[in-house]
Design a protein around this motif. Structure first.
Motif, PDB file in Angstrom:
ATOM      1  N   TYR A   1       0.812  -1.211   0.000  1.00 43.69           N
ATOM      2  CA  TYR A   1       0.000   0.000   0.000  1.00 43.69           C
ATOM      3  C   TYR A   1       0.852   1.271   0.000  1.00 43.69           C
ATOM      4  O   TYR A   1       0.364   2.341  -0.300  1.00 43.69           O
ATOM      5  CB  TYR A   1      -0.933   0.014   1.206  1.00 43.69           C
ATOM      6  CG  TYR A   1      -1.995  -1.036   1.113  1.00 43.69           C
ATOM      7  CD1 TYR A   1      -3.043  -0.911   0.213  1.00 43.69           C
ATOM      8  CD2 TYR A   1      -1.949  -2.164   1.909  1.00 43.69           C
ATOM      9  CE1 TYR A   1      -4.015  -1.870   0.111  1.00 43.69           C
ATOM     10  CE2 TYR A   1      -2.924  -3.139   1.817  1.00 43.69           C
ATOM     11  CZ  TYR A   1      -3.956  -2.989   0.913  1.00 43.69           C
ATOM     12  OH  TYR A   1      -4.924  -3.938   0.812  1.00 43.69           O
ATOM     13  N   ASP A   2       2.143   1.151   0.345  1.00 45.15           N
ATOM     14  CA  ASP A   2       3.014   2.319   0.391  1.00 45.15           C
ATOM     15  C   ASP A   2       3.585   2.678  -0.970  1.00 45.15           C
ATOM     16  O   ASP A   2       4.120   3.757  -1.154  1.00 45.15           O
ATOM     17  CB  ASP A   2       4.168   2.081   1.365  1.00 45.15           C
ATOM     18  CG  ASP A   2       3.680   1.926   2.790  1.00 45.15           C
ATOM     19  OD1 ASP A   2       2.565   2.401   3.070  1.00 45.15           O
ATOM     20  OD2 ASP A   2       4.403   1.327   3.603  1.00 45.15           O
ATOM     21  N   CYS A   3       3.463   1.789  -1.942  1.00 44.81           N
ATOM     22  CA  CYS A   3       4.026   2.031  -3.263  1.00 44.81           C
ATOM     23  C   CYS A   3       3.186   3.049  -4.021  1.00 44.81           C
ATOM     24  O   CYS A   3       1.975   3.132  -3.832  1.00 44.81           O
ATOM     25  CB  CYS A   3       4.080   0.739  -4.055  1.00 44.81           C
ATOM     26  SG  CYS A   3       5.154  -0.501  -3.319  1.00 44.81           S
ATOM     27  N   PRO A   4       3.815   3.831  -4.884  1.00 47.66           N
ATOM     28  CA  PRO A   4       3.034   4.763  -5.710  1.00 47.66           C
ATOM     29  C   PRO A   4       2.094   4.000  -6.636  1.00 47.66           C
ATOM     30  O   PRO A   4       2.424   2.919  -7.111  1.00 47.66           O
ATOM     31  CB  PRO A   4       4.090   5.520  -6.502  1.00 47.66           C
ATOM     32  CG  PRO A   4       5.401   5.037  -6.067  1.00 47.66           C
ATOM     33  CD  PRO A   4       5.228   3.908  -5.109  1.00 47.66           C
ATOM     34  N   ARG A   5       0.960   4.579  -6.885  1.00 46.46           N
ATOM     35  CA  ARG A   5      -0.035   3.945  -7.745  1.00 46.46           C
ATOM     36  C   ARG A   5       0.061   4.507  -9.153  1.00 46.46           C
ATOM     37  O   ARG A   5       0.482   5.639  -9.350  1.00 46.46           O
ATOM     38  CB  ARG A   5      -1.439   4.195  -7.212  1.00 46.46           C
ATOM     39  CG  ARG A   5      -1.666   3.556  -5.882  1.00 46.46           C
ATOM     40  CD  ARG A   5      -3.037   3.931  -5.375  1.00 46.46           C
ATOM     41  NE  ARG A   5      -3.281   3.308  -4.106  1.00 46.46           N
ATOM     42  CZ  ARG A   5      -4.186   2.369  -3.917  1.00 46.46           C
ATOM     43  NH1 ARG A   5      -4.932   1.962  -4.899  1.00 46.46           N
ATOM     44  NH2 ARG A   5      -4.356   1.839  -2.738  1.00 46.46           N
TER      45      ARG A   5
END
Length: 69
Positions: A2-6
């Protein structure tokens, strides 16, 4: 994960601005263009009418029943 850029474009309006737009729609539900113009005056951000329609689609409306029909 969830911390990764989307991927995809960031949202144009913040959650507060979307809530303001929905408040304008509550006052005058048959005038979405007027509500969009009012938000444009306040924020200075331009958007198409389709953008505002997508905001409205995300809000559950009373009377719409999903499920057992």
């Amino acid at each position: 994960l969830y911390d990764c850029p989307r991927s995809g474009r960031p949202v144009r309006f913040t959650v507060e601005e979307q809530a303001d737009f929905l408040g304008y729609i509550d006052k005058n539900p048959h005038q979405p263009k007027a509500a969009a113009a009012r938000l444009l005056e306040e924020t200075g951000k331009e958007a198409s009418l389709d953008t505002f329609k997508r905001i409205l689609k995300k809000v559950p409306m009373p009377g719409n029943v999903v499920g057992n029909q």
